[in-house]
Design a protein around this motif. Sequence first.
Motif, PDB file in Angstrom:
ATOM      1  N   LYS A   2     102.455  68.857  47.161  1.00 20.21           N
ATOM      2  CA  LYS A   2     103.727  69.524  47.458  1.00 20.21           C
ATOM      3  C   LYS A   2     103.593  70.506  48.619  1.00 20.21           C
ATOM      4  CE  LYS A   2     105.921  69.114  42.948  1.00 20.21           C
ATOM      5  NZ  LYS A   2     106.746  69.808  41.943  1.00 20.21           N
ATOM      6  N   LYS A   3     104.667  70.621  49.354  1.00 20.93           N
ATOM      7  CA  LYS A   3     104.693  71.567  50.463  1.00 20.93           C
ATOM      8  C   LYS A   3     104.752  72.994  49.935  1.00 20.93           C
ATOM      9  CE  LYS A   3     107.031  68.431  53.682  1.00 20.93           C
ATOM     10  NZ  LYS A   3     108.223  68.221  54.540  1.00 20.93           N
ATOM     11  N   VAL A   4     104.184  73.889  50.721  1.00 19.95           N
ATOM     12  CA  VAL A   4     104.174  75.304  50.358  1.00 19.95           C
ATOM     13  C   VAL A   4     105.360  75.990  51.015  1.00 19.95           C
ATOM     14  CG1 VAL A   4     102.881  77.463  50.474  1.00 19.95           C
ATOM     15  CG2 VAL A   4     101.671  75.308  50.101  1.00 19.95           C
ATOM     16  N   VAL A   5     106.186  76.634  50.204  1.00 20.23           N
ATOM     17  CA  VAL A   5     107.375  77.334  50.692  1.00 20.23           C
ATOM     18  C   VAL A   5     107.052  78.815  50.816  1.00 20.23           C
ATOM     19  CG1 VAL A   5     109.783  77.863  50.229  1.00 20.23           C
ATOM     20  CG2 VAL A   5     108.835  75.652  49.525  1.00 20.23           C
ATOM     21  N   PRO A   6     107.322  79.446  51.940  1.00 22.16           N
ATOM     22  CA  PRO A   6     107.054  80.886  52.068  1.00 22.16           C
ATOM     23  C   PRO A   6     107.859  81.676  51.043  1.00 22.16           C
ATOM     24  CG  PRO A   6     107.526  79.882  54.205  1.00 22.16           C
ATOM     25  CD  PRO A   6     107.855  78.856  53.176  1.00 22.16           C
ATOM     26  N   PRO A   7     107.293  82.755  50.511  1.00 21.56           N
ATOM     27  CA  PRO A   7     108.027  83.561  49.526  1.00 21.56           C
ATOM     28  C   PRO A   7     109.250  84.219  50.135  1.00 21.56           C
ATOM     29  CG  PRO A   7     105.990  84.659  50.189  1.00 21.56           C
ATOM     30  CD  PRO A   7     105.948  83.283  50.766  1.00 21.56           C
ATOM     31  N   GLY A   8     110.333  84.261  49.353  1.00 18.90           N
ATOM     32  CA  GLY A   8     111.568  84.873  49.804  1.00 18.90           C
ATOM     33  C   GLY A   8     111.925  86.080  48.961  1.00 18.90           C
ATOM     34  N   PRO A   9     113.086  86.664  49.200  1.00 19.59           N
ATOM     35  CA  PRO A   9     113.488  87.869  48.442  1.00 19.59           C
ATOM     36  C   PRO A   9     113.620  87.606  46.941  1.00 19.59           C
ATOM     37  CG  PRO A   9     114.853  87.572  50.395  1.00 19.59           C
ATOM     38  CD  PRO A   9     114.051  86.330  50.257  1.00 19.59           C
ATOM     39  N   GLY A  10     113.958  86.388  46.572  1.00 15.40           N
ATOM     40  CA  GLY A  10     114.148  86.086  45.150  1.00 15.40           C
ATOM     41  C   GLY A  10     112.934  85.488  44.471  1.00 15.40           C
ATOM     42  N   THR A  11     111.814  85.402  45.197  1.00 12.75           N
ATOM     43  CA  THR A  11     110.602  84.822  44.607  1.00 12.75           C
ATOM     44  C   THR A  11     110.000  85.773  43.575  1.00 12.75           C
ATOM     45  OG1 THR A  11     110.126  83.616  46.651  1.00 12.75           O
ATOM     46  CG2 THR A  11     108.313  83.908  45.090  1.00 12.75           C
ATOM     47  N   PHE A  12     109.699  85.247  42.403  1.00  7.04           N
ATOM     48  CA  PHE A  12     109.119  86.060  41.337  1.00  7.04           C
ATOM     49  C   PHE A  12     107.625  86.196  41.585  1.00  7.04           C
ATOM     50  CE2 PHE A  12     107.407  86.432  36.916  1.00  7.04           C
ATOM     51  CZ  PHE A  12     107.940  87.687  36.637  1.00  7.04           C
ATOM     52  N   PRO A  13     107.115  87.417  41.800  1.00  9.28           N
ATOM     53  CA  PRO A  13     105.670  87.584  42.073  1.00  9.28           C
ATOM     54  C   PRO A  13     104.848  87.282  40.831  1.00  9.28           C
ATOM     55  CG  PRO A  13     106.736  89.728  41.868  1.00  9.28           C
ATOM     56  CD  PRO A  13     107.836  88.700  41.841  1.00  9.28           C
ATOM     57  N   THR A  14     103.750  86.581  41.039  1.00 15.48           N
ATOM     58  CA  THR A  14     102.916  86.170  39.907  1.00 15.48           C
ATOM     59  C   THR A  14     101.547  86.845  39.928  1.00 15.48           C
ATOM     60  OG1 THR A  14     102.178  84.236  41.195  1.00 15.48           O
ATOM     61  CG2 THR A  14     104.039  83.923  39.699  1.00 15.48           C
ATOM     62  N   ASN A  15     101.453  87.954  40.629  1.00 12.03           N
ATOM     63  CA  ASN A  15     100.156  88.640  40.710  1.00 12.03           C
ATOM     64  C   ASN A  15     100.247  90.098  40.274  1.00 12.03           C
ATOM     65  OD1 ASN A  15     101.603  89.650  42.832  1.00 12.03           O
ATOM     66  ND2 ASN A  15     100.123  89.088  44.428  1.00 12.03           N
ATOM     67  N   GLY A  16     101.275  90.427  39.485  1.00  5.47           N
ATOM     68  CA  GLY A  16     101.447  91.814  39.074  1.00  5.47           C
ATOM     69  C   GLY A  16     101.564  91.985  37.574  1.00  5.47           C
ATOM     70  N   ALA A  17     101.799  93.222  37.163  1.00  2.00           N
ATOM     71  CA  ALA A  17     101.864  93.568  35.743  1.00  2.00           C
ATOM     72  C   ALA A  17     103.054  92.914  35.043  1.00  2.00           C
ATOM     73  CB  ALA A  17     101.924  95.088  35.581  1.00  2.00           C
ATOM     74  N   LEU A  18     104.180  92.784  35.744  1.00  2.00           N
ATOM     75  CA  LEU A  18     105.357  92.191  35.119  1.00  2.00           C
ATOM     76  C   LEU A  18     105.087  90.738  34.724  1.00  2.00           C
ATOM     77  CD1 LEU A  18     108.321  92.454  34.280  1.00  2.00           C
ATOM     78  CD2 LEU A  18     108.968  91.765  36.612  1.00  2.00           C
ATOM     79  N   PHE A  19     104.465  89.990  35.623  1.00  3.09           N
ATOM     80  CA  PHE A  19     104.154  88.602  35.302  1.00  3.09           C
ATOM     81  C   PHE A  19     103.105  88.517  34.195  1.00  3.09           C
ATOM     82  CE2 PHE A  19     101.605  84.731  35.899  1.00  3.09           C
ATOM     83  CZ  PHE A  19     102.604  83.781  35.703  1.00  3.09           C
TER      84      PHE A  19
END
Length: 573
Positions: free
Chosen positions: A519-536
């Motif tokens: 799959k192609k990699v899509v650059p992160p946008g304003p609505g992208t959910f970050p997956t490297n933080g405490a919330l995730f």
Amino acid sequence: MTLIGWLQIVLFFALVLAVTKPLGTYLFHVFEAPTQPLPKVLGPVEHLFLALCGGKDARREQTWSQYALALLAFSLFGMLGTYAIQRLQHVLPLNPQGLPAVGPELAFNTAASFTTNTNWQSYAGESTLSYFSQMVGLAWHNFTSAAAGMGVALALARGFTRRPGPEGQKTLGNFWVDLVRATLYVLLPLCVVYALFLVSQGVLQNFAPYLELTTLEGVKQTLAMGPVASQEAIKMLGTNGGGFFNANSAHPFENPTPLTNLVQMLSIFAIPAALTYTYGKMARDTKQGWALFAAMSLLFFVGVTAAYAAESQANPAVAAAQVAQNGNMEGKEARFGISASALFATVTTDASCGAVNAMHDSFTALGGLVPLVNMQLGEVIFGGVGAGLYGILVMVVLAVFIAGLMVGRTPEYLGKKIEAKEMKLAMLYVLIFPLVILGMSAVAVVIPQGVSSLNNAGPHGLSEILYAFTSGAGNNGSAFAGLNANTPFWNISLGMAMLAGRFLMIIPVLAIAGSMVGKKVVPPGPGTFPTNGALFTGLLVCVVVIVGALTFFPALSLGPIVEHSLGQAGKVF
């Protein structure tokens, strides 16, 4: 609970944290760097083994289906070889006790168990298997099953982290390369040093016949001998768990001192924890790996706290006999105590390692609930070597999908879209596990062949059955010892549960990897959910707990939870 007990737990976790980054970096260089460590020394050995695996074809990159086929074929032939060794052990060398051939049902169960990295044992090792069977049949699988698990985890990691080329990336590495490198550069060197350490602490390592001794009381006693340290090292480091002796790591010849106990627990978690950092390096963002590590750590601390608290309470059955207690020491080694026993039980069931230094069947109802739940969460709390990483990454797919639903966007992970195909495969992975456990447990509780093996009635008997199939399907291998599993029904059914829990779950994992890698990699946008933080991390923990709780809570309510309630009411089974 005591301050010393908590200090033991904190020290253990501090050591796990200390080895995660350096070992994870080393693993990254072994599997993903252009050149491997010590190329002039180990390079020729690697070339030799790969030549035996197929020459140039053994290095060619494979699609997910080719990778899966190679793994399945290798596992099948290994299982058949181990079955044959057991059936012929009476005519094979290194059998000083003249032990007879293993029966067909037990040989099938043991071969399936060690092939799948489960290491469930329906037998007493010192009275059933020869030195040859232990070394050539079982220790072989201790290495190869762990290496295969690492390979699957790396294949899935490559599926998420590789960037597609102009024509789309379709390959995930090569099974034979991953297998050889995991064994040659990781497991073997560490096990050599580890085994020497164990010998220095008093663990046996010999080929001597068993010793016939007379005790001070004039009683005849047989002391089993054997090459224990070499098998003990890979048993722990590869999250295998099969004991050379029936008492496993409660036996002083396998685990003689508090220091060996600490090192054994550390070695169980070392590679699974390090693989999270390796994954972060592969993703070019180490925070991704630390987020997984944090989720696993949170679940670990919840489990060990619950187990320690439960085992620090008086045993209701002993209290009914009006015996003074300082916590539940039933079934525990005095040289380890309650805290180290509760910690060991948590560690070994967080990882798919069946080693035990106390009898789980003697834990309190809630204390026994913790190892059972640990396994039913999918053993993603660090998990087995490789299995923990690919298990938690499947949960990541579910968590990202839920996050996407909440914000009304197509879910993405590391810039790649999670679509219907990946979700179907992830749900297949999630559903196979409870289907095997609950389906087989339901059969066992209604037929005579199942319940006739129980030594306990009521909810504790149900817990024993549920624990057995959970341990088998979860490729853990520990047991509630009150169940006599060395019968044709239990040997065959548990063998089938182990095979299903290993290979029917690996195939969807590799299929997800194959679907994601191109799959192609899509650059992160304003609505992208970050997956490297405490919330995730918090969302991931909730997904793991909810999936396990919703699936198994009704069965647990009829087993350990009811047993606890009855114990509190003074009705002990």
